[in-house]
Design a protein around this motif. Sequence first.
Motif, mmCIF file in Angstrom:
data_model
loop_
_atom_site.group_PDB
_atom_site.id
_atom_site.type_symbol
_atom_site.label_atom_id
_atom_site.label_comp_id
_atom_site.label_asym_id
_atom_site.label_seq_id
_atom_site.Cartn_x
_atom_site.Cartn_y
_atom_site.Cartn_z
ATOM 1 N N ILE A 25 1.133 -1.044 0.026
ATOM 2 C CA ILE A 25 0.076 0.184 0.443
ATOM 3 C C ILE A 25 0.927 1.263 0.028
ATOM 4 O O ILE A 25 0.230 2.731 -0.373
ATOM 5 C CB ILE A 25 -0.844 -0.041 1.271
ATOM 6 N N GLN A 26 2.554 0.841 0.498
ATOM 7 C CA GLN A 26 2.981 2.428 1.095
ATOM 8 C C GLN A 26 3.298 3.079 -0.467
ATOM 9 O O GLN A 26 3.922 3.881 -0.900
ATOM 10 C CB GLN A 26 3.985 1.966 2.185
ATOM 11 N N LEU A 27 4.276 1.164 -1.579
ATOM 12 C CA LEU A 27 4.533 2.437 -2.174
ATOM 13 C C LEU A 27 4.329 2.898 -3.438
ATOM 14 O O LEU A 27 2.680 2.465 -3.800
ATOM 15 C CB LEU A 27 4.684 0.872 -3.594
ATOM 16 N N PRO A 28 4.456 4.158 -4.155
ATOM 17 C CA PRO A 28 4.626 5.043 -5.716
ATOM 18 C C PRO A 28 3.667 3.876 -6.604
ATOM 19 O O PRO A 28 4.779 2.788 -6.622
ATOM 20 C CB PRO A 28 4.897 5.920 -5.618
ATOM 21 N N THR A 29 3.152 4.585 -7.635
ATOM 22 C CA THR A 29 2.698 3.160 -8.805
ATOM 23 C C THR A 29 4.322 2.954 -9.178
ATOM 24 O O THR A 29 4.216 1.366 -9.458
ATOM 25 C CB THR A 29 2.757 4.910 -9.788
ATOM 26 N N GLN A 30 5.111 3.398 -9.909
ATOM 27 C CA GLN A 30 7.016 3.050 -10.033
ATOM 28 C C GLN A 30 7.117 1.964 -9.141
ATOM 29 O O GLN A 30 7.568 1.051 -9.411
ATOM 30 C CB GLN A 30 7.615 3.953 -10.496
ATOM 31 N N ALA A 31 7.791 2.148 -7.630
ATOM 32 C CA ALA A 31 8.048 1.143 -6.934
ATOM 33 C C ALA A 31 6.959 0.201 -7.041
ATOM 34 O O ALA A 31 7.710 -0.674 -6.614
ATOM 35 C CB ALA A 31 8.283 1.725 -5.757
ATOM 36 N N PHE A 32 6.008 -0.076 -7.094
ATOM 37 C CA PHE A 32 5.075 -0.822 -6.887
ATOM 38 C C PHE A 32 5.320 -1.783 -8.326
ATOM 39 O O PHE A 32 4.772 -3.392 -8.499
ATOM 40 C CB PHE A 32 3.155 -0.254 -7.505
ATOM 41 N N GLN A 34 8.060 -1.953 -9.857
ATOM 42 C CA GLN A 34 9.194 -2.324 -9.842
ATOM 43 C C GLN A 34 8.739 -4.174 -8.999
ATOM 44 O O GLN A 34 9.869 -5.424 -8.980
ATOM 45 C CB GLN A 34 10.390 -1.899 -9.069
ATOM 46 N N ARG A 35 8.027 -3.664 -7.963
ATOM 47 C CA ARG A 35 7.704 -4.673 -6.084
ATOM 48 C C ARG A 35 7.170 -6.562 -7.324
ATOM 49 O O ARG A 35 7.236 -7.341 -7.195
ATOM 50 C CB ARG A 35 6.751 -4.334 -5.266
ATOM 51 N N LEU A 36 6.325 -5.278 -8.240
ATOM 52 C CA LEU A 36 5.368 -6.775 -9.255
ATOM 53 C C LEU A 36 6.690 -7.739 -10.155
ATOM 54 O O LEU A 36 6.612 -8.828 -10.146
ATOM 55 C CB LEU A 36 4.328 -5.646 -10.509
ATOM 56 N N LYS A 37 7.517 -6.649 -10.849
ATOM 57 C CA LYS A 37 7.877 -7.720 -11.842
ATOM 58 C C LYS A 37 9.215 -8.856 -10.351
ATOM 59 O O LYS A 37 9.119 -9.571 -11.400
ATOM 60 C CB LYS A 37 8.790 -6.849 -12.122
ATOM 61 N N ARG A 291 -2.096 1.398 -13.815
ATOM 62 C CA ARG A 291 -1.090 0.499 -13.610
ATOM 63 C C ARG A 291 -0.846 -0.104 -12.578
ATOM 64 O O ARG A 291 0.034 -0.829 -11.719
ATOM 65 C CB ARG A 291 0.163 1.412 -14.083
ATOM 66 N N ASN A 292 -1.793 0.027 -11.410
ATOM 67 C CA ASN A 292 -1.647 -0.076 -10.673
ATOM 68 C C ASN A 292 -3.167 -1.140 -10.358
ATOM 69 O O ASN A 292 -3.316 -1.792 -8.867
ATOM 70 C CB ASN A 292 -2.562 0.823 -9.636
ATOM 71 N N ALA A 293 -3.486 -1.935 -11.293
ATOM 72 C CA ALA A 293 -4.019 -2.573 -11.461
ATOM 73 C C ALA A 293 -4.294 -3.903 -12.259
ATOM 74 O O ALA A 293 -4.915 -3.944 -13.614
ATOM 75 C CB ALA A 293 -6.074 -2.239 -11.577
#
Length: 484
Positions: A25-32, A34-37, A291-293
């Motif tokens: 939840i804390q991650l902004p879109t770009q960091a999210f 990277q976490r997804l990748k 990009r968040n979904a």
Amino acid sequence: MLKQHLQFKLSQKLSPQQIQLMKLIQLPTQAFEQRLKQELEENPALESGKEDNDRIDEDYDGFEDSGDADTISTDDINIDDYLSDDEVPDYRTQTSNYSPDDDEKSIPYASGISFNQYLLNQLNTIYLDDEEWAIAEFLVGSVDESGYIRRPLMDIMDDLAFTQNIYVEEEKIEAVLKTVQGLDPPGVAARSLGECLIIQLKRKEKTPSVELAIALLEKSFEQFTKKHYAKLIQKHQITEAELKDAITEIEKLNPKPGGSYAGNTRIIEHIVPDFSIRIVEGELELTLNGRNAPELHVSREYNNMLQGYKNAKEKSKSQKDTVLFIKQKLDAAKWFIDAIKQRQQTLFVTMNTIMNYQKEYFLTGDERKLRPMILKDIADQIGMDVSTVSRVANSKYVDTPYGTKLIKDFFSEAMKNVQGEDVSTKEIKKILETVIGEEEKKKPLTDDKLAKILKERGYPIARRTVAKYREQLGIPVARLRKQI
């Protein structure tokens, strides 16, 4: 003496899944992204793209409800039935047809040389003997990102002696420094702001205004920075108009010549809004950035493998370990998909509540319409913890008709006006900014006078509070706002 006793204790602990969800939840879109990748790379049971999720979830739920992994893997399993004996290389089965969607979407960045190398390249066009070149190269290496040399020449002289075995007087170093200061951009290798501005002025066409500007900086730099204009006029025997022209010349200069170097390769951070707010037929419309979904699903191949192993008649210890590994990966994939959905829901619910709370602002764009709002106000409405709202607000951006805004900027404390109504500190700051913008620049308003004006407008705040708000707005004190 040993004793045995029973004790009942009620405790609340966060599970690893809850902790990971808070981090997501804390991650902004770009960091999210990277976490997804990273998760897709680490977990082969997780895949992206469209898939028949209902069928997969139905198949997988049977294993998830089984409780103990041993109920799946204690039977003897013949692993050979599920190992491929196809020895055809992968490249023989690949197609040469590619969709435009498969293109690399990353932003390319142009490569270039560093600022110091840019200066060294210019030195190559100047004739210098070996000793002078070594000194000049050392001086260039001492130039920081802003374009200044912050170290005293005495220290540089000592370093040349100890590291380069070059023993020279300070006068020699200063002579070579003058050569380095002739490089581009103008003002580079200056040792102070005054010297930086003077170097730039001396490169300009000699006019009365430029010559006066040089004299002001060389002889009255401290008085100039403190804007003691009356003393400057008297000391240099000039008129107010002449002083104004000289100040105009100085204002055109660059106080940080290193920042003007266009060849730097520093990557610029781009803000990607997590939400978008639009006004449609007088009503607010909130959307979550796609990009968040992302579309994720559990690998059908892994799911089928687990089903196959469960139904197999022959079993072995290694196959039991394999089944446990597959089930762990499927569990992790299923949880990650659920966490993404919960993240989307939390983000949307939180931002939707903020949008409705600040509806007047989002409809008008007038910061004076911002209501006092603290984290607890939103947390109470959505039934979540204050820390969850904080995680959403601190790192997320929303695209509005009035620009891209950081969500935490919509939060502010409340103050009472003379009518006893709660008003936002944002509203007071906006009014303070307006009052300062409309002041007479020859006689700027002091903090005491600003406090008096705000009190007359119905906002009784102390002088020290005015000073705090002024500093938060990045506005200097009255003396430094003075103009002629």
